[in-house]
Motif scaffolding. Structure first.
Motif, PDB file in Angstrom:
ATOM      1  N   SER A   1     -41.194  52.048 -27.755  1.00  0.00           N
ATOM      2  CA  SER A   1     -39.862  51.659 -28.204  1.00  0.00           C
ATOM      3  C   SER A   1     -39.310  50.399 -27.551  1.00  0.00           C
ATOM      4  N   THR A   2     -39.907  49.932 -26.447  1.00  0.00           N
ATOM      5  CA  THR A   2     -39.325  48.786 -25.744  1.00  0.00           C
ATOM      6  C   THR A   2     -40.374  48.025 -24.950  1.00  0.00           C
TER       7      THR A   2
ATOM      8  N   SER B   1     -41.937  54.660 -18.199  1.00  0.00           N
ATOM      9  CA  SER B   1     -42.859  55.341 -19.121  1.00  0.00           C
ATOM     10  C   SER B   1     -44.186  55.674 -18.443  1.00  0.00           C
TER      11      SER B   1
ATOM     12  N   VAL C   1     -43.778  57.531 -26.288  1.00  0.00           N
ATOM     13  CA  VAL C   1     -42.702  57.111 -27.186  1.00  0.00           C
ATOM     14  C   VAL C   1     -41.844  56.038 -26.533  1.00  0.00           C
TER      15      VAL C   1
END
Length: 513
Positions: free
Chosen positions: A395-396, A405, A391
């Motif tokens: 998201s970035t 991540s 996730v």
């Protein structure tokens, strides 16, 4: 008094040490105090194939000492098993590192051909695992079998450095997977023949950490080769990567034949006589506690049939297949690291810290799982952390957040370690069924890598949003299937407890949840 080929436990000074007990299929029976165990020149235990053969039983104090020494020696050899698995995984994934230094261009790959090259290894891997484990189950010297397979895949890896076309590389990758398939399920089965259920989690984690260590230090190793040997003797850097890693694999394979353990029933020069006896007795006690019987001649392959007919094998196999799909990011980890914008060398170096953390976590989680006797929640926890990593990556595109991540993603494979231990605990009715179940489930899990190799096409980069969404979906479905499996085992435990109470039977073994 010692006669040729026979060791006597004397009543006098040995009376405090040996108890007049033996284990048989009917339970514990009393024997004369003068117990005998046959040995050949290398302490081979004879006369133990029947149910009524004598087995020396240790008193509690002496047993704990002998058992501690046995486990210490065994753990040392299992540590070498980890080194073999590091090379197994490194030879499997080195194409991802070679990709950063012209591998695709030199072999003229286009479109999804690199993904095909990645997945073809697992086709060969899938075909061999179950037959290999059934063969291994009948061998007296699994150390020679596994080390021979290792030497063969080392030679094939070296040949990968000499290929000139995509199709030649494709054929070699298939046969590398075909031979490599013997090792991991075979090593897991070998562990299950030495360790008791409450000892398996930590040792399985120790073995499986070879993959994480390979991902971490294999990237460092590859960066050194790719950065220093380019052009040496006229070969490009990626060819040297295959040459060096293949040669190192062959060297380790030669040592493995002498160092890896065989089965407890096989004479071992590295064990003392009482340690050899106890190693075999520990496994017989596990059989007796489950009211099981030893395999009889002519029934060796019945375990395969039992495993194939057990729906739980297929259920868990599909669950681990989906879990393996969610872990497919590991096959392209250098590529994901490269999306942060650094050069090839730095991208490979950045691969190491996330996998080092994943390795450390696997030990902590596996040990805690053994202590608490819980498997399900210790598998779900790492999967949820991995989902959080997916996730975050979606998201970035911030460099720092995407690197964080990667640390979260590497926690997901810890769940596979716990589930593999769960499989060994659950399907332990007989050694042959356990061998077949491990191989079948691991084969189905490996099949996940065939399709998931196409989850990461270059056209989806550098964000790979679609790839991460697929990984999230497969993780969630895997968790749901494991929950159903846990509920089934829980109902089996409840039914066993109710039957024992109604019939006045002593408490028997239970499935770990």
């Amino acid at each position: 008094m010692i006669e040729s080929g026979r060791l006597y436990a004397h009543i006098g000074t040995w009376l405090p040490r040996w108890k007049p007990l033996s284990l048989s299929s009917s339970g514990i029976s009393y024997r004369p105090l003068l117990a005998t165990v046959d040995y050949d020149s290398q302490y081979e235990i004879s006369g133990t194939s029947g149910d009524d053969s004598p087995t020396l039983a240790f008193d509690y104090i002496d047993r704990s000492i002998v058992e501690r020494n046995l486990l210490r020696k065994l753990d040392t050899r299992v540590a070498f098993l980890v080194l073999v698995y590091i090379m197994n995984y490194m030879d499997r994934t080195n194409a991802a590192a070679a990709r950063l230094r012209g591998y695709e261009e030199d072999l003229g790959m286009t479109g999804n051909q690199f993904n095909t090259l990645t997945s073809i290894l697992y086709v060969g891997y899938l075909l061999t695992q179950a037959p290999s484990n059934m063969v291994l189950h009948h061998m007296k010297r699994p150390s020679l079998y596994l080390s021979s397979c290792m030497a063969i895949w080392g030679v094939l890896t070296m040949l990968m450095g000499a290929v000139q076309t995509f199709h030649a590389a494709l054929i070699l990758r298939f046969f590398i997977g075909f031979v490599e398939a013997a090792f991991f399920p075979g090593a897991v089965f070998l562990l299950s023949r030495w360790y008791k259920p409450n000892e398996l989690g930590l040792r399985t984690a120790l073995l499986s950490c070879g993959a994480s260590i390979s991902n971490a230090f294999g990237a460092l190793f590859a960066s050194g080769i790719l950065g220093s040997l380019d052009g040496t003797l006229g070969f490009t850097a990626w060819r040297w990567l295959f040459f060096v890693e293949g040669a190192l694999t062959i060297v380790i394979a030669v040592s493995a034949g002498c160092i890896l353990p065989d089965f407890p029933s096989t004479p071992s020069v590295w064990l003392l006589p009482d340690e050899q006896i106890l190693a075999k007795q520990r496994m017989e006690e596990e059989v007796a506690s489950k009211n099981e019987h030893k395999n009889k001649p002519g029934q060796y392959y019945s375990g395969l049939a039992e495993a194939v007919m057990d729906w739980r094998v297929w259920w868990v196999g599909v669950a681990l297949n989906l879990m393996a799909c969610s872990m497919s990011f590991g096959l392209f980890f250098p590529t994901l690291s490269a999306t942060m914008g650094y050069n090839a060398t730095i991208s490979l170096l950045l691969c190491a810290p996330p996998w080092i953390l994943g390795t450390a976590t696997s030990f902590v989680v596996a040990r805690h799982s053994d202590v608490t006797g819980d498997r399900f929640w210790h598998a779900v926890g790492p999967l949820l952390v991995g989902i959080a990593g997916f996730v975050l990556a979606i998201s970035t595109m911030n460099t720092t957040m995407r690197y964080i991540s990667l640390f979260l993603m590497t926690q997901g494979p810890v769940a596979y370690v716990v589930c593999l231990t769960w499989v060994m605990n659950t399907f332990s009715q007989s050694p042959s069924k356990r061998a077949a179940a491990i191989a079948l489930i691991n084969s189905m899990a490996s099949a996940g890598a065939i399709g998931s190799s196409y989850f990461w096409p270059s056209s989806w980069g550098p964000s790979y949003v679609n790839s991460y969404l697929i990984c999230i979906l497969t993780s969630v479905v895997s968790i749901a299937m494991l929950w159903v499996f846990r509920r089934h085992l829980s109902r089996c435990n409840e039914a066993a407890e109710a039957e024992e109470k109604s019939l006045g039977l002593p408490r028997g073994s239970r499935y770990l949840l």
